[in-house]
Write an enzyme that holds these catalytic residues in place. Structure first.
Site, PDB file in Angstrom:
ATOM      1  N   GLY A 131       7.323  -2.704  -1.201  1.00  0.00           N
ATOM      2  CA  GLY A 131       6.988  -1.284  -1.303  1.00  0.00           C
ATOM      3  C   GLY A 131       8.125  -0.481  -1.895  1.00  0.00           C
ATOM      4  O   GLY A 131       8.280  -0.350  -3.108  1.00  0.00           O
ATOM      5  N   ASN A 159       8.823   8.687   4.731  1.00  0.00           N
ATOM      6  CA  ASN A 159       7.765   9.356   3.984  1.00  0.00           C
ATOM      7  C   ASN A 159       6.712   9.891   4.931  1.00  0.00           C
ATOM      8  O   ASN A 159       6.418   9.292   5.967  1.00  0.00           O
ATOM      9  CB  ASN A 159       7.140   8.418   2.935  1.00  0.00           C
ATOM     10  N   LYS A 215      -3.254  -4.951   9.123  1.00  0.00           N
ATOM     11  CA  LYS A 215      -1.834  -4.612   8.952  1.00  0.00           C
ATOM     12  C   LYS A 215      -1.280  -4.013  10.232  1.00  0.00           C
ATOM     13  O   LYS A 215      -1.711  -2.945  10.672  1.00  0.00           O
ATOM     14  CB  LYS A 215      -1.687  -3.619   7.795  1.00  0.00           C
ATOM     15  N   ILE A 272       5.383  -5.558   8.278  1.00  0.00           N
ATOM     16  CA  ILE A 272       5.117  -4.418   9.134  1.00  0.00           C
ATOM     17  C   ILE A 272       4.821  -3.166   8.308  1.00  0.00           C
ATOM     18  O   ILE A 272       5.211  -3.081   7.149  1.00  0.00           O
ATOM     19  CB  ILE A 272       6.325  -4.106  10.074  1.00  0.00           C
ATOM     20  N   CYS A 290      -2.846   4.290  12.758  1.00  0.00           N
ATOM     21  CA  CYS A 290      -3.478   5.604  12.665  1.00  0.00           C
ATOM     22  C   CYS A 290      -3.840   6.066  14.064  1.00  0.00           C
ATOM     23  O   CYS A 290      -4.146   5.247  14.927  1.00  0.00           O
ATOM     24  CB  CYS A 290      -4.768   5.518  11.850  1.00  0.00           C
ATOM     25  N   SER A 305       0.816  -1.216   0.000  1.00  0.00           N
ATOM     26  CA  SER A 305       0.000   0.000   0.000  1.00  0.00           C
ATOM     27  C   SER A 305       0.853   1.271   0.000  1.00  0.00           C
ATOM     28  O   SER A 305       1.864   1.358   0.706  1.00  0.00           O
ATOM     29  CB  SER A 305      -0.893   0.005   1.236  1.00  0.00           C
TER      30      SER A 305
END
Ligand code: FAD
Ligand code: FMN
Ligand code: FES
Lengths: 333, 271
Positions: free
Chosen positions: A276, A80, A176, A202, A141, A32
Site C-alpha cells: 500500500g 489516513n 481482511k 493487516i 468498519c 486497497s
C-alpha cells in the site's frame, strides 16, 4: 545447447476450495485504497503484470469522504482518514468492471459496510459483474447494530459478515482482518470456519497525531489509520500467529517496501503480499518486487514460492519446539 | 482546467541531477535540475513534481514533497523549482550539494488554462507561490501576451528577484514594511488591475486567497475576469489513487494531484 533452467513457479492459488478459482501469476498485489481502481497507476506501471490488485473500498451508498486534512505523515509511516470516498456500489459497477473485463490482471473489489445485510447486498451485486475476480471484505468498519463496535474486533461479528457474504456470492472471498482485534487468532479461525477462501491482514492501526503549534489534531477526523514501515513488525507477528492457526491462504500486508520485507511475510506464512503505502513513495515498487522475488527464488535454488511460505515456523526449524514458540507469541514484556 | 494542447508527458519516476543553487527570497533558493528527454517542452505552468527529500535508504520523511515547476530552459532541457526551507523535507532538499541525484516523480497535475482570447494576464504571487506563476509568465510572453506579475512579501528581501522573470513582464510589488514597492498587501493592488486583466492567476498562502477573493468579488463585473488559483494540499500518491489531497468544489471532491492543483476560484467551495 544446454537446457535453460525453468523459471521458478510464482503462481499462487488464493481460493483452493472455490471452483471459481483465484490463481495469481505472482504473489504481488496492490492494497486497497492505495491503488485507486487500477487506472491511476496504469499510466506509470504495467498493471497487467501484477498478481492482482484490490480496489478502493466500496460502500452501499456513495460517500464524499472526510474533511481535509486526510493525511498526516508520522515516523516511518502515515495516518489516513480518507473516509471511504467512493461512488457507491451501483456507481462503481457502471464505471469500473466494464473496463476491467478487458484486463488480464485479476481485479478484486474491497467492500465496506456498517450492517451485515449491506455486505451481503454488495456481494450479490458483484457476483455476476464482469471483470471482477474476487471480493475482499473489509471488516474494520463500525457495526451500527452493535453501537459502532468494529466488526473485525469480534470473532462472532466477523463470522456473521463472512457467512452473509459467502451465502451471497460464489466468487472467491478474502476477509481482511483488523489489527485492532484483541484475539486475532480467534477472528481468523471464525472467518475461516464461516467460509472465507483466504484471509488478508493487516488493515491499518488506529492512531493520532497533534500539531503542537495549533494544539489541534492534524487530521480533521482526529484519528486515522496508521500504515507504512512503522506497522510492519505488528503485521509480521499477526501473519505468523494466524498462519499457525488456519489452513486457508494468507495475504500479508503492512509496511512492505522491499524484497526483504516481502520475504519476511512469506516466511511468516503468507502466500501472497499486498503493498500500500510504499506505492506512494516508489510507484515502481510492485514491478520491482515481481522481478526480485523471482530472482531470489532462482538464486536460492527454489522451484516454487510455496517452498518459502511459513518456513519461519517451528515445524521447519530443528532448533525450536512448538511450545517455546507459542510462549514467544504470548510474551510481550 | 485541462491539460494543454500539444505535447504532454505522462508522469514518470526519474533521477534529476541538481545543477545549480541560487539563493533567493531570504532563506529560499531556486534549484536547477536536469530533466528526462522532451520534458521542458512538454510541461506546462501549474504542473508540479514530487521529490523524494531524503536518502533512498531512509524511511523519514516517508512521503515525497510536491514542488511546482518554476521555469524551464527548453534549449538545455532543464527545469527549476523554488524551495523555502520549512520543515524536514524542504530543509534536506535545499541543503544538497550540486551533483546530487533527486528521485523525482512527474510531471503531475493540471495546468493554468489561458483562454484563446486572453491578451492580458494578471498574476498574483505570495511566498513560494511565486514559482508556478514564473513559468506561466514565460509561456505568456512567448505567446506575445501582456503580463503583470504582482508579488507581496514582508520586506524587499522576501521578493522574487526581478531577473527571474522575463524582461517583458510588468513586475508590481508590495511589502508590509514599505522597503520595496507599495506599503501593504499585494492584494490591495489587485483592484486597479482587475479592469485591465482578461484573466487572473494566483498562487500563495491561504490568507492571500481569502483577501484576493474579497477584492475580486468586490471589484469585478459579473464573472469577469475569471480567476484561477493553485491550491496546496498534503499529498501522498500524487497520482489520484489515495484521495488524500481533495478540494471540495461545486462539482464534488476533486483531487489536487490530478484534477488540480489549479482550480477556478468560483468553482471552489471556500470554507
Ligand atoms: C502542488 C504543490 C506545490 C508546491 N510547491 C511548492 C514550491 O514551489 N515551493 C515550496 O517551497 N513548497 C511547495 N509546496 C509545499 C511543499 O510540498 C512542502 O509541503 C513544504 O516544502 C514543506 O515540507 P517539509 O518536509 O519541509 O515540511 P514538513 O516537515 O512536512 O512540515 C513541518 C510542519 O509544517 C507543517 N507544514 C508543512 N507544510 C506546510 C505549509 N505549506 N503550510 C503550513 N504548514 C505546513 C507540517 O504539517 C508539519 O507540522 C507545494 C505543495 C503543493 C501541494
Ligand atoms: C490512503 C489509504 C487508504 C486506504 N483505504 C482502504 C480501504 O478503502 N479499504 C481497506 O480495506 N483498506 C484500506 N487501506 C489499508 C491498506 O489497504 C493496507 O491494509 C494498510 O495500509 C497497510 O499496508 P501498507 O503499510 O503497505 O500501506 C488504506 C490505506 C491507506 C494508506
Ligand atoms: S495525493 Fe493521492 S490522490 Fe492526490
Amino acid at each position: 545447447m544446454s537446457e535453460a533452467l525453468a523459471a521458478p513457479d510464482t503462481t499462487v492459488d488464493l481460493a483452493p476450495r472455490n471452483p471459481r478459482e483465484l490463481v495469481l501469476r505472482n504473489p504481488v498485489m496492490a492494497a486497497s485504497g492505495c491503488f485507486g481502481y487500477g487506472q491511476e497507476y496504469a499510466q506509470i506501471i504495467d498493471v497487467q503484470r501484477l498478481g492482482a490488485f484490490v480496489s478502493k473500498g466500496i460502500t452501499p451508498k456513495p460517500r464524499a469522504g472526510n474533511a481535509m486534512p486526510r493525511i498526516a505523515e508520522t515516523p516511518a509511516g502515515m495516518l489516513n482518514a480518507i473516509g471511504l470516498q467512493n461512488p457507491g456500489i451501483r456507481g462503481f459497477l457502471k464505471k469500473y468492471p466494464p473496463i476491467w473485463q478487458h484486463w488480464q490482471v485479476p481485479a478484486i473489489v474491497n467492500i465496506s459496510a456498517e450492517a451485515v445485510d449491506d455486505y451481503a447486498m454488495m456481494a450479490r451485486l458483484l457476483d455476476e459483474a464482469p471483470g471482477v475476480a474476487g471480493i475482499e471484505v473489509n471488516i474494520s468498519c463500525p457495526n451500527i447494530a452493535a453501537g459502532g463496535y468494529c466488526f473485525g474486533w469480534d470473532p462472532e461479528m466477523s463470522a456473521d459478515v463472512t457467512r452473509a457474504v459467502r451465502a451471497a456470492t460464489t466468487l472467491p472471498v478474502i476477509v481482511k482482518l483488523s489489527p485492532g482485534a484483541l484475539d486475532i487468532i480467534g477472528v481468523a479461525q471464525a472467518v475461516e470456519e464461516a467460509g472465507a477462501d483466504a484471509i488478508s491482514l493487516i488493515n491499518t492501526l488506529v492512531g493520532m497525531t497533534i500539531d503542537t503549534r495549533t494544539r489541534r489534531p492534524v487530521l480533521a477526523n482526529v484519528t486515522g489509520g496508521l500504515s507504512g514501515p512503522a506497522i510492519r513488525p505488528v503485521a509480521v507477528r499477526m501473519v505468523y500467529q494466524v498462519a499457525a492457526a488456519v489452513k486457508v491462504p494468507i495475504i500479508g500486508i503492512g509496511g512492505i517496501a522491499s524484497l526483504n520485507d516481502a520475504l519476511e511475510f512469506f516466511l511468516a506464512g503468507a502466500s501472497a503480499i499486498q503493498v500500500g503505502t510504499a506505492l506512494f513513495v516508489q510507484p515502481g515498487i510492485l514491478m520491482r518486487l515481481i522481478d526480485e522475488i523471482e530472482a531470489y527464488l532462482a538464486a536460492n535454488g527454489l522451484n516454487q514460492l510455496g517452498e518459502l511460505v511459513g518456513r519461519a515456523h517451528p515445524a521447519h526449524r530443528a532448533d525450536v519446539t512448538a511450545d517455546s514458540d507459542v510462549a514467544l507469541a504470548v510474551a510481550e514484556g | 482546467m485541462q491539460s494543454a494542447a500539444g505535447a504532454t508527458m505522462r508522469p514518470r519516476e526519474f533521477l534529476a541531477e541538481l545543477l545549480a543553487i541560487e539563493p533567493v527570497m531570504g532563506d529560499s533558493a531556486i534549484l536547477t535540475f536536469t530533466a528526462p528527454e522532451g520534458f521542458a517542452k512538454a510541461v506546462g505552468a501549474g504542473q508540479f513534481l514530487d521529490s523524494l527529500c531524503r536518502p533512498e535508504s531512509a524511511h523519514d520523511p516517508l512521503l515525497r514533497r510536491p514542488y511546482s515547476i518554476c521555469s524551464v530552459d527548453r534549449a538545455r532541457n532543464t527545469f527549476t523549482i523554488l524551495v523555502r526551507p520549512y520543515g524536514r523535507g524542504s530543509a534536506w532538499l535545499i541543503n544538497q550539494p550540486v551533483g546530487t541525484l533527486i528521485d523525482t516523480l512527474g510531471p503531475l497535475g493540471n495546468r493554468f488554462e489561458v483562454q484563446p482570447k486572453t491578451n492580458r494576464l494578471l498574476l498574483v504571487a505570495g511566498g513560494v507561490g511565486a514559482a508556478p506563476l514564473v513559468l506561466l509568465a514565460e509561456e505568456a510572453v512567448r505567446r506575445g501576451q501582456s503580463v503583470a506579475y504582482m508579488m507581496g512579501a514582508q520586506n524587499a528581501e522576501g521578493l522574487l528577484p526581478a531577473h527571474v522573470l522575463p524582461e517583458e513582464v510588468e513586475y508590481v510589488v508590495a511589502t508590509d514594511d514599505g522597503s520595496a514597492g507599495a506599503k501593504g498587501f499585494v492584494t490591495d493592488l489587485v483592484g486597479e488591475y482587475l479592469r485591465w486583466a482578461d484573466q487572473v492567476f494566483a498562487c500563495g498562502p491561504e490568507p492571500m486567497f481569502r483577501s484576493l477573493r474579497r477584492v475580486v468579488l468586490a471589484n469585478r463585473i459579473g464573472n469577469a475576469p475569471p480567476v484561477q488559483v493553485s491550491l496546496e494540499r498534503t499529498m501522498a500518491c500524487g497520482l489520484g489513487a489515495c484521495l488524500g489531497c481533495v478540494v471540495e468544489t461545486k462539482h464534488g471532491m476533486r483531487t489536487s494531484c490530478v484534477q488540480g492543483p489549479v482550480y477556478d476560484m468560483d468553482e471552489v467551495i471556500w470554507s
